[in-house]
Design an enzyme around this catalytic site. Structure first.
Site, PDB file in Angstrom:
ATOM      1  N   CYS A 382      10.092  -7.527  -3.691  1.00  0.00           N
ATOM      2  CA  CYS A 382       8.641  -7.695  -3.611  1.00  0.00           C
ATOM      3  C   CYS A 382       8.291  -8.998  -2.877  1.00  0.00           C
ATOM      4  CB  CYS A 382       8.033  -7.607  -5.002  1.00  0.00           C
ATOM      5  SG  CYS A 382       6.340  -7.013  -4.937  1.00  0.00           S
ATOM      6  N   HIS A 508       9.931  -2.511  -6.978  1.00  0.00           N
ATOM      7  CA  HIS A 508      10.739  -3.183  -8.009  1.00  0.00           C
ATOM      8  C   HIS A 508      11.853  -2.253  -8.489  1.00  0.00           C
ATOM      9  CE1 HIS A 508       8.201  -6.764  -8.739  1.00  0.00           C
ATOM     10  NE2 HIS A 508       7.269  -5.982  -8.225  1.00  0.00           N
ATOM     11  N   GLU A 510      14.485  -2.910  -9.988  1.00  0.00           N
ATOM     12  CA  GLU A 510      15.047  -3.314 -11.282  1.00  0.00           C
ATOM     13  C   GLU A 510      14.434  -2.533 -12.448  1.00  0.00           C
ATOM     14  OE1 GLU A 510      12.913  -4.990  -9.476  1.00  0.00           O
ATOM     15  OE2 GLU A 510      11.559  -6.257 -10.635  1.00  0.00           O
TER      16      GLU A 510
HETATM   17  N1  GLN Z   1       2.351 -11.548  -4.593  1.00  0.00           N
HETATM   18  C1  GLN Z   1       2.879 -10.470  -3.817  1.00  0.00           C
HETATM   19  C2  GLN Z   1       1.890  -9.322  -3.707  1.00  0.00           C
HETATM   20  O1  GLN Z   1       1.020  -9.200  -4.528  1.00  0.00           O
HETATM   21  C3  GLN Z   1       4.183  -9.979  -4.390  1.00  0.00           C
HETATM   22  C4  GLN Z   1       4.056  -9.384  -5.745  1.00  0.00           C
HETATM   23  C5  GLN Z   1       5.345  -9.253  -6.502  1.00  0.00           C
HETATM   24  O2  GLN Z   1       6.332  -9.906  -6.161  1.00  0.00           O
HETATM   25  N2  GLN Z   1       5.354  -8.460  -7.554  1.00  0.00           N
HETATM   26  O3  GLN Z   1       2.013  -8.523  -2.823  1.00  0.00           O
END
Ligand code: GLN
Length: 550
Positions: A382, A508, A510
């Site tokens: 992310c 994500h 994970e």
């Molecule tokens: N802050 C970034 C976004 O909102 C990444 C979010 C995250 O790592 N979950 O796109």
């Protein structure tokens, strides 16, 4: 008809109700029952999505896009089932429903009160997952500690259900702590007695007492707890500290927690638990044949719970590779061009963690550069993926001010930009791009090699995305978008062509790693780290090699 098991906690918080609940669920599932778990949290936030990780650890996201308590992650990892929005309910959500109904005029002029209106709504939600005959047993974990003001309505709802249901449809388990006084060499039952007394004053009679303890419970102690807490001696269960949470289902099986619950629920005719795969995993976990060191670069590293699912996914992937994964936490705020090689040179792989906001991003970018230039296996999740894109734009494409508009709204090279649908969003709660979306993977890429499939589904939690206006420049220079969401064109996976293992994902992964189904990127990442370690080890002296293995 589903049966219900409630798990309450006493004496202190952090006793591991979630792990006990998940372990019991695992044992019942292993005996062929259809089981799910839900968690009721007494705080007033509608969900934990707006909570800082320092407050409440990681925010776990379900397939259907609910932002939930991290215990749901344990439920999914233990059971290999999906949970949903319905599996996590907070006081905030209960009140929100009741107040909305009141505004609609649903209470017909009545005074709206904690009893019966709030407790009725709690009970309705407690029974919800049992409505469609999808489950034989529903385990409900009540967050907080008995005696807290906040948890009173939940305990009251359990009291009413215990009273309303046939005896055999309801089991109450109370988890407590039996402290060991080292000076006196004695286990003490008094806090447990008080905690059960409090529970009884609130009208709930426990059927089983699970005792967290550092020392074995003697038969005498068990009898004493049973006598004072009004349960049978065999219903006093020892929950000794375990070297890994994945051992707990087996310790609970030895203590017959599942059998006691089955007896109370009057369920007969169950087979021996089928735990072959689980035990195989545990063996691999306990007796690894190699070791890799992975750097976890984040800004919440003081708090292990902030990256819970990532750490667990490493455990699953390590076992799959017969390898112990030693995670070194590295604070992104303190990484500089000057100290980066010293901080990262002993790693076999680098994971740049998810996150929000400005703090620590420059350190993440410097770390990515080191991994790219030194062929160190890299995995960005992310925000970690976004930082990899920014690093490439700055240092390979020469766009010196490249950034994400999250941290630099006025950058002239917004390689990471706010998603179009997010531009009109003002409220923070539940408004990110959340939950499972499809991703189409290009054949012949690292991502394809990992997933062995051209269509996958993974979970998301973000507002920013890769800016496709830059994609052709990236691809010409060697960083490709190997996975995309076909509907929106959103870049889901980036990877470097001329690097042994360099991958960043917008989602994500994970969140979907379980004991029985480790997540494939994690598995391949650890595989790549092992290869990297072998190459490095070959150039090390024998003395250094044995030190690395210890
Ligand atoms: N802050 C970034 C976004 O909102 C990444 C979010 C995250 O790592 N979950 O796109």
């Amino acid at each position: 008809m589903a049966k219900y098991i409630f798990v309450t906690g006493g004496v202190t918080s952090s006793l591991g109700k979630g792990i006990i609940a998940a372990s019991l669920a695992k044992l019942l599932q292993a005996r062929g029952l259809r089981v799910t778990i839900q968690k009721f949290d007494p705080y007033i936030n509608v969900d934990p999505g707006t909570l800082n990780p320092y407050e409440h650890g990681e925010c776990y996201v379900t397939e259907d896009g609910a932002e939930t308590d991290l215990d749901l992650g344990h439920y999914e990892r233990f059971l290999s089932i999906y949970t949903t929005q319905a599996n996590n309910v907070t006081t905030g959500r209960i009140y929100q429903t009741v107040i909305n109904k009141e505004r609609e005029g649903a209470y017909l002029g009545k005074t709206v009160q904690v009893i019966p209106h709030i407790t009725d709504e709690i009970k309705r939600r407690m029974l919800l997952l049992g409505k469609n005959n999808d489950y034989d047993v529903i385990i409900t974990e009540i967050g907080g500690t008995v005696g807290d003001i906040e948890s009173l309505p939940f305990v009251e709802a359990v009291r009413q259900l215990q009273w309303e249901m046939p005896d055999e449809d309801c089991v109450v388990i109370h988890l407590t702590l039996i402290p060991y006084l080292r000076a006196a060499k004695e286990l003490k039952t008094k806090p447990t007695q008080h905690s059960v007394k409090m529970l009884s004053q609130e009208g709930v009679k426990p059927d089983v007492i699970v005792c967290r303890t550092e020392e074995p419970l003697t038969q005498d102690i068990r009898r004493k707890i049973a006598l004072f807490c009004n349960v049978k001696t065999e219903a006093v269960i020892e929950a000794a500290d375990a070297p890994t949470i994945y051992e707990v289902p087996l310790t609970m099986m030895r203590e017959k927690l599942d059998l006691i619950c089955l007896k109370k629920m009057n369920i007969t005719n169950y087979p021996e638990p089928e735990l072959g795969k689980w035990k195989e995993f545990l063996d691999k976990l306990k007796y690894p044949r190699s070791k890799v060191t992975i750097g976890l670069i984040g800004k919440y590293i003081e708090l292990q719970d902030a990256y819970k699912s990532i750490l667990e996914a490493f455990i699953h992937a390590g076992a799959m590779n017969d390898s112990k994964v030693q995670v070194v936490n590295i604070h992104s705020e303190f990484i500089t061009e000057e100290n980066v090689s010293e901080k990262l040179m002993n790693l076999d792989g680098l994971l740049v963690a998810p996150g929000f906001g400005h703090r620590g991003v420059e350190g993440k970018i410097i770390a990515v550069k080191y991994a790219r230039q030194n062929n160190l296996p890299f995995f960005g999740i992310c925000l970690g993926m976004q930082m990899a894109a920014i690093e490439f734009a700055r240092n390979v494409l020469g766009l010196k001010d490249a950034h994400s508009t999250e941290m630099s709204p006025d950058t002239s090279n917004p390689v990471i930009d706010l998603m179009e649908q997010q531009k009109k969003v003002t409220a923070k709660g539940g408004t990110m791009r959340l939950g499972a979306y499809l991703c189409t993977i290009q054949e012949g890429t690292l991502a394809y090699e990992i997933y062995q499939s051209s269509l996958i589904s993974e979970r998301h939690r973000h507002r920013w995305e890769f800016n496709n206006e830059y994609l052709s420049r990236f691809e010409t220079a060697g960083m490709i978008a190997s996975g995309k969401n076909n509907e929106s064109g959103l870049v889901e996976i980036i990877e470097l062509k001329n690097h042994p293992f360099f991958i960043g994902v917008q989602y994500h992964p994970e969140l979907k790693s379980t004991v029985e189904k480790p997540q494939p990127i994690f598995v391949h990442f650890i595989g790549a780290a092992k290869e990297y370690a072998e190459i490095r080890n070959a150039s090390r002296t024998p003395a250094l090699q044995s030190e690395m293995m210890s």
